[in-house]
Design an enzyme around this catalytic site. Structure first.
Site, PDB file in Angstrom:
ATOM      1  CE  LYS A  54     -30.059 -74.922  16.659  1.00 14.72           C
ATOM      2  NZ  LYS A  54     -31.375 -74.284  16.456  1.00 14.72           N
ATOM      3  CD  GLN A  98     -33.789 -72.870  18.820  1.00 13.35           C
ATOM      4  OE1 GLN A  98     -32.691 -72.739  18.309  1.00 13.35           O
ATOM      5  NE2 GLN A  98     -34.541 -73.930  18.606  1.00 13.35           N
ATOM      6  CG  ASP A 121     -33.495 -71.666  11.167  1.00 14.46           C
ATOM      7  OD1 ASP A 121     -32.946 -72.766  10.945  1.00 14.46           O
ATOM      8  OD2 ASP A 121     -34.100 -71.398  12.209  1.00 14.46           O
TER       9      ASP A 121
END
Ligand code: NAD
Length: 286
Positions: A54, A98, A121
């Site tokens: 990422k 994460q 997200d």
């Protein structure tokens, strides 16, 4: 029938090129690059690999991709303090924590601290609510990437039977709502589902998001079905494989995503796209 592979790598490259153009236009207009901040707690090897990808993808697309690496023993208060700082920081447009977090940390509290406009997200209650209502908002990257692949192959979802295996918020539930929005007849299967083979056999589209290699047998598939394999499983020899028995599925499906090189690259591309969406919306609201 031999299924055509849906090349996630090639499609992701195109999406990243679009994002790079938008990031450049954003920078020209607002005098700063869109900022995506990723928070990684602990040393989970898979998470470390994802976060590195990422980070690299963000800088290549012309975003600022900061990674905050915290030790495994980080407390809830320390993590919340960081997320709250990023929430206030005007140079940060997207915040991604994460997952999974180490067990002692409170995932819900941490996600709740992310402002919805920076929730790249799509995991905050606000954005999940918008998704279920069929309204615009930041949506989870893996499901968005999977939908983009279906669009790419011209798969018309209206009236089709779509089976989603796995009911996590991040993948299963989110994609179920996206498929419903496109007027598919959606079934959500999970660990308590009886007769998974029967469910698979009725489906025109199978989305597998479980994390068990070979869970979906190729011979279960309805001939001509489309298969999106979200699962990422590392085998003992170090190789990666999905949730679907690829060799068997290729014989029956019309289209299938490989693992690796399918949904994975699309997830990262959609994350970058979400970050630029977030940056544009934040500037528009200023
Ligand atoms: P999760 O562990 O949160 O959810 C797994 C789901 O599978 C649960 O809802 C559970 O009910 C269901 N399940 C478990 N056993 C089952 C069974 N025998 N039959 C039917 N359903 C069963 O996982 P997740 O975060 O949704 O991720 C799922 C998989 O997708 C994992 O392999 C993960 O690594 C992968 N993943 C890939 C990407 C990507 O970018 N490609 C992104 C996110 C997750």
């Amino acid at each position: 029938m031999t299924a055509q592979r849906i090349d996630g790598k090639a499609l992701a490259k195109r999406v990243r090129a679009e994002v790079a153009e938008r990031a450049q236009a954003f920078e020209q207009r607002f005098g700063r690059k869109p900022g995506l901040d990723v928070v990684l707690v602990g040393e989970d090897p898979a998470s470390q690999v994802y976060v590195r990808s990422k980070e690299r993808a963000a800088s290549r697309a012309g975003l600022i991709g900061n990674v905050h690496r915290l030790p495994a023993e980080t407390t809830n208060e320390q993590l919340l303090a960081l997320v709250r700082t990023l929430a206030q920081d005007a140079s940060v447009d997207g915040i991604l924590v994460q997952l999974p977090l180490p067990k002692h940390l409170d995932e819900t509290r941490v996600l709740d601290a992310i402002p919805p406009e920076k929730d790249v997200d799509g995991l905050t209650p606000h954005n999940l609510g918008l998704l279920t209502a069929g309204r615009k908002g930041l949506r989870a990257c893996t499901p968005s990437g999977s939908m983009r692949m279906l669009k790419e192959i011209g798969f018309e979802l209206e009236g089709k039977r779509a089976l989603v295996i796995g009911r996590s918020l991040l993948v299963g539930k989110s994609i179920a709502f996206m498929l419903l929005e496109k007027n598919a007849t959606v079934t959500l299967a999970h660990s308590r589902t009886q007769d998974l083979a029967g469910e698979v056999g009725r489906a025109d589209l199978v989305v597998a998001a479980v994390g068990r290699p070979g869970l979906v047998r190729g011979e279960w598939l309805k001939p001509g079905a489309v298969v999106i394999d979200v699962g990422i499983n590392r085998l003992e020899d170090g190789s990666l494989t999905g949730d679907v028995d690829f060799e068997g599925a290729v014989e029956r499906a019309s289209f299938i995503t490989p693992v690796p090189g399918g949904v994975g690259p699309m997830t990262i591309a959609m994350l970058l796209s979400n970050a630029v969406d977030a940056a544009e919306a934040i500037e528009a609201a200023r």
